[in-house]
Design a protein around this motif. Sequence first.
Motif, PDB file in Angstrom:
ATOM      1  N   GLN A 182       1.096   4.142  -2.879  1.00 53.06           N
ATOM      2  CA  GLN A 182       0.955   5.479  -2.586  1.00 53.06           C
ATOM      3  C   GLN A 182       2.277   6.463  -3.101  1.00 53.06           C
ATOM      4  OE1 GLN A 182       0.380   5.341   1.671  1.00 53.06           O
ATOM      5  NE2 GLN A 182      -1.905   5.172   1.509  1.00 53.06           N
ATOM      6  N   LYS A 196       0.839  -1.205  -0.149  1.00 57.89           N
ATOM      7  CA  LYS A 196      -0.144  -0.083  -0.039  1.00 57.89           C
ATOM      8  C   LYS A 196       0.727   1.474  -0.238  1.00 57.89           C
ATOM      9  CE  LYS A 196      -3.463   2.484   2.557  1.00 57.89           C
ATOM     10  NZ  LYS A 196      -4.588   2.313   3.815  1.00 57.89           N
ATOM     11  N   GLN A 211       2.059   6.612  -6.745  1.00 58.88           N
ATOM     12  CA  GLN A 211       1.102   7.843  -7.185  1.00 58.88           C
ATOM     13  C   GLN A 211       1.778   8.997  -6.868  1.00 58.88           C
ATOM     14  OE1 GLN A 211      -1.520   5.379  -8.869  1.00 58.88           O
ATOM     15  NE2 GLN A 211      -1.957   7.780  -8.746  1.00 58.88           N
TER      16      GLN A 211
END
Length: 188
Positions: free
Chosen positions: A11, A7, A14
Amino acid sequence: MLEEILKLDHQLFQAINTGLSNSFFDWLMPIMRNKYTWIPLYIGIIIFAIKTYKTKGLYLVLFLATTVGIADFGSASILKPIFKRDRPCNEVAFQANVIARVPCGSGKSFPSTHASDHFSIAIFLSVLFFKKWKYFTAIAVFWAALICVSQVYVGVHFPFDVTFGAIFGSLIGFLVAKLFLKYIPFKA
């Protein structure tokens, strides 16, 4: 725990791939990660080493080529088949979130072979030249890191792919440089 790490990796991806988007980076980053961009640099290193250090320079070039060969083979042919991680642009559940700025490619993602190869070069040369040129290591690591960030920016690698590739390549570069210095009396 693995889910938390993935995760975080998504992140960070992104933040770089989407968050840093701008027209200048859209132009620059594909150039930075293109292997052909750096051919003049590689040729320059070869010419400099042989012209400056003669026979020892030829050995330097052979050891440097061995360094890159080990990093490349280890990353692409050993580690990637073990981990089998899809590239961000190929990960079915994630690819809608990716701005793909270059063709994705069919290969696997972890670790980044670009990162392994370029950090192996940067660290190998840094071990040999850090005493002669004060800022050499900073420049070499910045160069390799820029290539790593560009891999994330264009959408073909996750941040942890390039981070592990950089660590792997650095380790190979350091060990082969130490081996070189052990057997070839070299003073920069």
